[in-house]
Design an enzyme around this catalytic site. Sequence first.
Site, short mmCIF file in Angstrom:
data_model
loop_
_atom_site.label_atom_id
_atom_site.label_comp_id
_atom_site.label_asym_id
_atom_site.label_seq_id
_atom_site.Cartn_x
_atom_site.Cartn_y
_atom_site.Cartn_z
N ASP A 169 0.84 -1.20 0.00
CA ASP A 169 0.00 0.00 0.00
C ASP A 169 0.88 1.25 0.00
OD1 ASP A 169 -2.28 1.84 0.79
OD2 ASP A 169 -3.27 -0.10 0.97
N ASN B 92 -14.47 0.09 -5.92
CA ASN B 92 -15.56 0.98 -5.53
C ASN B 92 -16.32 1.54 -6.72
OD1 ASN B 92 -14.53 0.54 -3.02
ND2 ASN B 92 -13.79 2.61 -2.69
N SER C 12 -11.49 -1.18 0.27
CA SER C 12 -10.16 -1.26 0.89
C SER C 12 -10.28 -1.68 2.35
CB SER C 12 -9.47 0.10 0.82
OG SER C 12 -9.09 0.43 -0.48
#
Length: 766
Positions: free
Chosen positions: A124, A243, A310
């Site tokens: 990340d 998303n 996430s």
Amino acid sequence: MRLTISFLIFFIAISFIAPSNFALSSDEEEKYIVLFKDKVNKDEIEAFRGEIEDEYENIPAVSISIPETAIEALEKNPNIIAIEPDQTIEIQQQTKDWGIERVFAPRAWQSGVTGKGINIAVVDTGIATHGDLIISGGVSFVSNSFIDDNGHGTHVAGIIAAQNNSFGTVGIAHESNIYAVKVLDKNGSGYLSDLIKGIDWAISNNMDIINLSLGAPTHSSSLQEIVEKAYSKGILVVAAAGNSGKTDGTGDTVAFPARYPTVIAVAATDARDARASFSATGSTVEVSAPGVRILSTHLNQKFSSLSGTSMAAGYVTGNIALLKQAHPSLSHTEIRKKLQQDTIDLGTPGRDSRFGFGLLQAPYIEEHDQLNQVSAAPTANELLEVVNNATTSSERLAAYIEGVLLYPNDQRFISGINTSSRSLLNWASQQHQNGRYDTAIGRYEFILSAPYLDKSISNETSVKLSYANQNKRIPTAQSLINLANTLSTSSERLTIFFNGFGLYPSDSRFEFGINANARSLLNWATQQHQQGQYVTASGRYEFILSAPILNNTIKMETETKLSYSKKLSKLPSPRSIIDSSNRMSTTSEKLTILFGGAHLYPGDATLISAINSNSQSLLNWATRQHQLGRFDTATGRYEFILSAPILNHNIKRETEIKLQYAKLGKKIPSAHSLLNKASSESTSSERLSLFIDGYLLYPEDSRFVTGINNNAHSLLQWASQQHQLGRFQTAIGRYEFILSSPVLRNNIRQTTRHNLSLAQQEKRLR
């Protein structure tokens, strides 16, 4: 050359844009990833003036810089599987932790399952130093340090492994070992090659689980190769589904790498166990987990509530750590199977495209659980007794939240949540206005953590929280109106009107201001769109669609235009829309295109005419299917016709009537049977209703025209008597029913309108 991307909502994690979208000089060097069949041949790269920047340990691939003119020749090499542009990856952000209780993590901890000894790579933006996190190690491929300077990676890491201590929050696998693998910079942006290096590092450093809270809309052979290599080594790879889900939950919108078979694709749910509106859908969704308003660690020793798949991926990663500790003898494939089996089925029975196998549930060791004699959950009545004994709104809200998580179908808890939230919101607002911002913030965030929260309470709380976070008092309605009037752009005014509506939803000035400025901004965004400024247009379209209240015409037009801007396509003209529809082979396909056109140009006469013409054709076809007993087929077509953005009244009513019969599994009655039934009815209202149906089904049959007018006249006389007796509402209902009749004689229509006007003023007939 670094490519930048603007994202749409929350933090749909990664997006790739091919360099071919940009003009490059012919000898400019660009970065590529080259995937070989068996092993890397450096000589073949260097022969074309390519410079090798990185070589991966676990797949036969290299990251290179090479003149663009050499790519075409290199692509002809039979030993090379793929040559892919090294593209940018990005994330974006946005919301409180009720999820730990919802997945029953405390039960797992009480049975001794905490994720201890399990190694997890959080690939990340890095992980920040935080008092609630212990970082076991890590690596950075974008800077000298793996310390997070964005916040996203730290938030995901906290969901997985925040410490179980006396402050902050707690991670689902709080004794697991988390490793920071930084592949994204402070802007949440980075290269695909760095992402692959991050996964490569995780394989070489014996990670048990890799968390990828990111996703891309396009396939990459190299990315697929590296996640497959990880899986073959016994590493479970968890990825956010994305998303970009549609509001209605249709379509396959799962991102990569979540879409790959060797990756566990995670969808997001809210506190009601409903699919989060942004959560991607598709056949590869494997499990779902909490992903709305999740509280976790953030930068500068702070905590923050964020939303997205996430967050849900972090939950699943932590849960797998619990499973691996609870069942150390199981293989990675067996752990994955158990993950699926232990879920709570949501949505359609079995695996479905919205929730996968269902909602994540934490494991526990039954024997240990019994030894520790974990107390049984309180009954609903016991929790309600706690509410009755509570002295503050906060205590009552906490008890109601616990109740609804244990008894989600008990309406007393849902009602109680909103009653106590409203009371607590009023108290917090007073503290806010008295300048006690920290106190107000704490209560606002607590309210927003509640499931089943009314939208009006949620909106108002969110707006007040934003002011409290800025140490600002709540403005009056008039001051917001005044401020909006001083602003020069529609975007700025909309922001103020959004806040105003959240604070004062009953003040119609804010609803009017939202729609007036949304229309103005939509017109401006459309101009940008047609000039090829797709990113700018998309941003404004999405901003409009975030409005708390919006006229349906504006909403549909904006959604349609957004779909074009996302595809980097200019808006078609009405004529080109009609031409496109005419090239379709079925009426349904033609109408689909025309419906979209009507959303773009709601008043265009040519589109309206084409919609009605094709709707009539489809209605005729559906009617034939109906009469053949194919009720499901007919029902589907009838409902499709009725979804038209604009439709001739008679076509609409005929379709509605036929749909009623099809849903009952009945064929359309003949004209004769309708006439017989009408003659057997005892009231003018019942007869008139049947004659109207008959006319719409058989408009050429003059008997229905006669029946409509005779019974309309009879009903008019009866309604007039009720009118004279002062029974105004009864009369109004009948007058309005008469006026809904087609083919009504002019004298009946005029008299009925006159009488209706008087009745609405509660005046008797003269």
